[in-house]
Scaffold this motif. Structure first.
Motif, mmCIF file in Angstrom:
data_model
loop_
_atom_site.group_PDB
_atom_site.id
_atom_site.type_symbol
_atom_site.label_atom_id
_atom_site.label_comp_id
_atom_site.label_asym_id
_atom_site.label_seq_id
_atom_site.Cartn_x
_atom_site.Cartn_y
_atom_site.Cartn_z
ATOM 1 N N VAL A 85 0.478 -11.797 -12.654
ATOM 2 C CA VAL A 85 0.267 -10.901 -11.523
ATOM 3 C C VAL A 85 1.532 -10.091 -11.237
ATOM 4 C CG1 VAL A 85 -0.212 -10.813 -9.048
ATOM 5 C CG2 VAL A 85 -1.512 -12.345 -10.504
ATOM 6 N N GLY A 86 2.680 -10.750 -11.235
ATOM 7 C CA GLY A 86 3.942 -10.051 -10.990
ATOM 8 C C GLY A 86 4.286 -9.071 -12.094
ATOM 9 N N GLY A 87 3.957 -9.418 -13.325
ATOM 10 C CA GLY A 87 4.227 -8.518 -14.446
ATOM 11 C C GLY A 87 3.403 -7.251 -14.371
ATOM 12 N N VAL A 88 2.139 -7.397 -13.981
ATOM 13 C CA VAL A 88 1.282 -6.215 -13.835
ATOM 14 C C VAL A 88 1.790 -5.350 -12.686
ATOM 15 C CG1 VAL A 88 -1.045 -5.455 -13.219
ATOM 16 C CG2 VAL A 88 -0.737 -7.293 -14.872
ATOM 17 N N GLY A 95 4.796 -5.313 -11.441
ATOM 18 C CA GLY A 95 6.095 -4.765 -11.830
ATOM 19 C C GLY A 95 5.963 -3.647 -12.847
ATOM 20 N N HIS A 96 4.988 -3.750 -13.725
ATOM 21 C CA HIS A 96 4.755 -2.696 -14.720
ATOM 22 C C HIS A 96 4.360 -1.392 -14.036
ATOM 23 C CE1 HIS A 96 3.546 -0.696 -18.380
ATOM 24 N NE2 HIS A 96 2.368 -0.454 -17.841
ATOM 25 N N ILE A 97 3.528 -1.508 -13.022
ATOM 26 C CA ILE A 97 3.121 -0.322 -12.273
ATOM 27 C C ILE A 97 4.325 0.293 -11.565
ATOM 28 C CG2 ILE A 97 1.727 0.467 -10.308
ATOM 29 C CD1 ILE A 97 -0.355 -1.643 -11.202
ATOM 30 N N ALA A 98 5.229 -0.543 -11.062
ATOM 31 C CA ALA A 98 6.422 -0.051 -10.381
ATOM 32 C C ALA A 98 7.546 0.311 -11.342
ATOM 33 C CB ALA A 98 6.923 -1.092 -9.382
ATOM 34 N N GLY A 99 7.377 0.006 -12.627
ATOM 35 C CA GLY A 99 8.405 0.337 -13.613
ATOM 36 C C GLY A 99 9.387 -0.783 -13.897
ATOM 37 N N LEU A 127 11.152 -7.860 -14.346
ATOM 38 C CA LEU A 127 11.598 -8.337 -13.043
ATOM 39 C C LEU A 127 10.412 -8.819 -12.216
ATOM 40 C CD1 LEU A 127 14.017 -8.659 -11.159
ATOM 41 C CD2 LEU A 127 13.566 -6.362 -10.321
ATOM 42 N N GLY A 128 9.299 -8.103 -12.295
ATOM 43 C CA GLY A 128 8.093 -8.517 -11.581
ATOM 44 C C GLY A 128 7.551 -9.824 -12.100
ATOM 45 N N ALA A 129 7.600 -10.012 -13.419
ATOM 46 C CA ALA A 129 7.117 -11.266 -14.003
ATOM 47 C C ALA A 129 7.988 -12.440 -13.569
ATOM 48 C CB ALA A 129 7.082 -11.156 -15.523
ATOM 49 N N ALA A 130 9.287 -12.250 -13.543
ATOM 50 C CA ALA A 130 10.188 -13.326 -13.116
ATOM 51 C C ALA A 130 9.968 -13.666 -11.647
ATOM 52 C CB ALA A 130 11.635 -12.926 -13.364
#
Length: 75
Positions: free
Chosen positions: A32-35, A37-41, A45-48
């Motif tokens: 969920v965080g990776g997706v 974070g991917h949208i935010a660029g 970092l979002g995955a972690a």
């Protein structure tokens, strides 16, 4: 060749003797965080961050289950 063997053996032994990690909540949070974070660029970092939050939420849910199963008349 000897130095490679000399460093690979202790590394393999130390990895074999380490306890397994409990990744409860981390995988789902990382996805969920990776997706997000991917949208935010910032996918990595979002995955972690998602892994940390997911693990925290899983531990919190386990603590709530343990408290709900405990007898109410304990002092």
């Amino acid at each position: 060749m000897k130095w490679m063997f000399a460093t690979a053996c202790p590394a393999a032994i130390s990895l074999a003797l380490t306890p397994t990690a409990d990744a409860k909540g981390c995988i789902k949070g990382a996805i969920v965080g990776g997706v997000a974070g991917h949208i935010a660029g910032h996918g990595k970092l979002g995955a972690a961050a998602g892994c940390v939050v997911g693990h925290h939420e899983a531990n919190k849910a386990d603590a709530n289950k343990a408290n709900a199963q405990a007898p109410a008349d304990q002092k």
